[in-house]
Design a protein around this motif. Structure first.
Motif, PDB file in Angstrom:
ATOM      1  N   SER A  86     -28.106  40.949  18.422  1.00 15.79           N
ATOM      2  CA  SER A  86     -26.857  41.444  18.021  1.00 15.79           C
ATOM      3  C   SER A  86     -26.992  42.668  17.029  1.00 15.79           C
ATOM      4  O   SER A  86     -26.335  43.624  17.249  1.00 15.79           O
ATOM      5  CB  SER A  86     -25.865  40.326  17.437  1.00 15.79           C
ATOM      6  N   LEU A  87     -27.637  42.455  15.929  1.00 18.72           N
ATOM      7  CA  LEU A  87     -27.979  43.221  14.906  1.00 18.72           C
ATOM      8  C   LEU A  87     -28.673  44.585  15.367  1.00 18.72           C
ATOM      9  O   LEU A  87     -28.296  45.629  15.083  1.00 18.72           O
ATOM     10  CB  LEU A  87     -28.750  42.987  13.681  1.00 18.72           C
ATOM     11  N   GLY A  88     -29.606  44.389  16.447  1.00 16.29           N
ATOM     12  CA  GLY A  88     -30.274  45.476  17.094  1.00 16.29           C
ATOM     13  C   GLY A  88     -29.374  46.178  17.850  1.00 16.29           C
ATOM     14  O   GLY A  88     -29.746  47.546  18.107  1.00 16.29           O
ATOM     15  N   ASN A  89     -28.377  45.857  18.313  1.00 15.67           N
ATOM     16  CA  ASN A  89     -27.037  46.730  19.057  1.00 15.67           C
ATOM     17  C   ASN A  89     -26.013  47.056  18.029  1.00 15.67           C
ATOM     18  O   ASN A  89     -25.231  47.763  18.610  1.00 15.67           O
ATOM     19  CB  ASN A  89     -26.655  46.004  20.212  1.00 15.67           C
ATOM     20  N   GLY A  90     -26.414  47.154  16.739  1.00 10.68           N
ATOM     21  CA  GLY A  90     -25.359  47.576  15.739  1.00 10.68           C
ATOM     22  C   GLY A  90     -24.195  46.724  15.708  1.00 10.68           C
ATOM     23  O   GLY A  90     -23.170  47.044  15.134  1.00 10.68           O
ATOM     24  N   VAL A  91     -24.197  45.285  16.264  1.00 14.15           N
ATOM     25  CA  VAL A  91     -22.959  44.681  16.045  1.00 14.15           C
ATOM     26  C   VAL A  91     -23.115  43.506  14.775  1.00 14.15           C
ATOM     27  O   VAL A  91     -24.171  42.926  14.810  1.00 14.15           O
ATOM     28  CB  VAL A  91     -23.071  43.856  17.252  1.00 14.15           C
ATOM     29  N   ALA A  92     -22.016  43.476  14.131  1.00 18.35           N
ATOM     30  CA  ALA A  92     -22.122  42.539  13.329  1.00 18.35           C
ATOM     31  C   ALA A  92     -22.655  41.132  13.309  1.00 18.35           C
ATOM     32  O   ALA A  92     -22.216  40.376  14.396  1.00 18.35           O
ATOM     33  CB  ALA A  92     -20.763  42.614  12.269  1.00 18.35           C
ATOM     34  N   ALA A  93     -22.982  40.360  12.532  1.00 20.40           N
ATOM     35  CA  ALA A  93     -23.573  38.969  12.593  1.00 20.40           C
ATOM     36  C   ALA A  93     -22.157  37.903  12.791  1.00 20.40           C
ATOM     37  O   ALA A  93     -22.531  37.104  13.405  1.00 20.40           O
ATOM     38  CB  ALA A  93     -24.224  38.427  11.367  1.00 20.40           C
ATOM     39  N   LEU A 126     -26.753  37.585   4.540  1.00 21.01           N
ATOM     40  CA  LEU A 126     -26.633  38.780   5.320  1.00 21.01           C
ATOM     41  C   LEU A 126     -25.253  39.710   5.150  1.00 21.01           C
ATOM     42  O   LEU A 126     -24.230  38.981   4.841  1.00 21.01           O
ATOM     43  CB  LEU A 126     -26.559  38.343   6.845  1.00 21.01           C
ATOM     44  N   ILE A 127     -25.177  40.810   5.187  1.00 19.43           N
ATOM     45  CA  ILE A 127     -24.164  41.607   4.772  1.00 19.43           C
ATOM     46  C   ILE A 127     -23.127  41.561   5.745  1.00 19.43           C
ATOM     47  O   ILE A 127     -21.935  41.569   5.500  1.00 19.43           O
ATOM     48  CB  ILE A 127     -24.524  43.111   4.559  1.00 19.43           C
ATOM     49  N   THR A 128     -23.534  41.334   6.814  1.00 20.72           N
ATOM     50  CA  THR A 128     -22.489  41.573   8.252  1.00 20.72           C
ATOM     51  C   THR A 128     -21.860  40.239   8.529  1.00 20.72           C
ATOM     52  O   THR A 128     -21.216  40.245   9.399  1.00 20.72           O
ATOM     53  CB  THR A 128     -23.108  42.342   9.284  1.00 20.72           C
ATOM     54  N   LEU A 182     -28.304  47.414  10.635  1.00 21.70           N
ATOM     55  CA  LEU A 182     -29.910  47.869  10.668  1.00 21.70           C
ATOM     56  C   LEU A 182     -30.549  47.039   9.268  1.00 21.70           C
ATOM     57  O   LEU A 182     -31.611  46.529   9.255  1.00 21.70           O
ATOM     58  CB  LEU A 182     -29.998  49.169  10.754  1.00 21.70           C
ATOM     59  N   ALA A 183     -29.826  47.111   8.421  1.00 23.70           N
ATOM     60  CA  ALA A 183     -30.259  46.430   7.142  1.00 23.70           C
ATOM     61  C   ALA A 183     -30.329  45.061   7.223  1.00 23.70           C
ATOM     62  O   ALA A 183     -31.441  44.275   6.781  1.00 23.70           O
ATOM     63  CB  ALA A 183     -29.217  46.805   5.869  1.00 23.70           C
TER      64      ALA A 183
END
Length: 368
Positions: A174-181, A199-201, A134-135
């Motif tokens: 992807s990020l909107g579904n909580g999945v890492a980049a 990006l953190i992910t 989300l961040a």
């Protein structure tokens, strides 16, 4: 990518205890959330049996191991991406590290408070991953809005915007579904286009299962859960008992530590495994210099060529690089001395295009 490992996780999972054992420089550890506010930073020696063996064969006045930096970052909770807990400070700190070391609580202990009042590794991992996603989503959304407007500008600017927009759209989904980049498998060219988003992910993840003393050499269903999740993500897993590691770190000599490990049935400290895993994941490798004054392990990046490795010692070595005398530490171990390595024809003269190997012993020729 930063050349350090950031220790993350929910509050009260053992991050600061593990950090203190790693660095032998106690971080504040207590039985309440958010005890760690400002990140603690520790330079950790990289255990290397090859350096120990080099010292045996090339006696010296001084021994210097390689090091890697670990950062203990404040505990994260649900809502951190919106500033809950110490979320904003946490996220600012974590953007600066190269690898995420996610400590997951895999032990029961009613005396140690869990922020969710239950032990559930899968849920804990999901909480962290969602907040990080989300961040990143907020960051990507801001860039998407900006780039979308650029498509209406001059031809060259519009062309650049058209190249990055599809990547941003994939990231938003992807990020909107909580999945890492990092799960998108972006290629080098795509990564270059979004590099400045930090990006953190996109950062590699190492999962650390913090277990109790009874589980260190036996089955643990919580550990199994973490390993399954890590395997699906392509991440590595290390099992550590923070309590045991803290006791080992408190011992004065290597002999005392070895004796303790034997007593608890361990061949190697879990922290050593974590240090090696973090070092490798950062893309770091080691070459050595050896002589009567100093035997030393130097850190370089995988793929570096000889002049870049020379620059690790001093920038003048890289600027004035001529050649390098090189042989591998395994040759030293096989033949027993530098002289015998030379007699066997294993010492080579390498130039600027030589790609340094992990375990090389090197002497640089340079001209200022």
């Amino acid at each position: 990518m930063g050349l350090n490992c950031g220790i993350v996780g929910l509050p009260n999972v053992g991050k600061s205890t593990i950090f203190s054992a790693l660095s032998s420089a106690p971080a504040e550890a207590a039985n309440y959330p958010f005890c760690t506010i400002d990140p603690n930073v520790g330079m950790v020696s990289v255990p290397d049996k090859r350096l120990d063996r080099i010292v045996e064969l090339i006696p010296t006045k001084k021994v210097v191991p390689a090091t890697v930096e670990f950062v203990d970052i404040a505990g994260l909770v649900a809502g951190a991406s919106k500033g809950e807990g110490l979320g904003n400070r946490f996220l600012a700190s974590i953007r600066e590290v190269g690898v995420l070391v996610h400590v997951v609580r895999c032990f029961e202990n009613p005396d140690i408070v869990h922020v969710a009042n239950r032990i559930d590794p899968a849920s804990d991992i999901e909480t962290i991953n969602i907040e990080l996603a989300l961040a990143d989503l907020e960051t990507v959304d801001k860039r998407y809005q900006k780039v979308s407007k650029m498509t209406r500008l001059d031809k060259e600017t519009a062309k650049q915007a058209a190249a990055i927009l599809p990547i941003l759209e994939k990231l938003r989904e992807s990020l909107g579904n909580g999945v890492a980049a990092r799960s998108l498998g972006l290629d080098d060219e795509q990564l270059k286009l979004i590099y400045d988003l930090h990006l953190i992910t996109l950062k590699p993840m190492i999962y650390v299962c913090n277990v109790d003393e009874e589980s260190i050499d036996s089955e643990n269903s919580y550990v199994d859960i973490v390993r399954k999740i890590a395997s699906e993500e392509g991440a590595q897993t290390v099992v550590i008992c923070g309590k045991i590691e803290a006791e080992i770190a408190a011992l004065d000599t290597p002999e005392d530590r070895a004796e303790f490990l034997e007593a608890v049935g361990l061949e190697e400290s879990g922290l050593n495994q974590l240090i090696h895993t973090g070092y490798q994941t950062l893309g770091l490798r080691t070459f050595f210099t050896a002589g009567s004054d100093e035997d030393r392990a130097w850190t370089f990046h995988s793929g570096d060529k000889a002049p870049q490795a020379a620059g690790v010692i001093h920038t003048d070595f890289e600027k004035g690089f001529i050649k390098a005398e090189v042989y591998h530490c395994e040759d030293l171990f096989t033949y027993g001395s530098e002289q015998k390595v030379k007699e066997a024809g294993k010492l080579r003269i390498e130039g600027k295009e030589y790609e340094v190997r992990d375990g090389d012993i090197m002497h640089f020729r340079f001209n200022l």
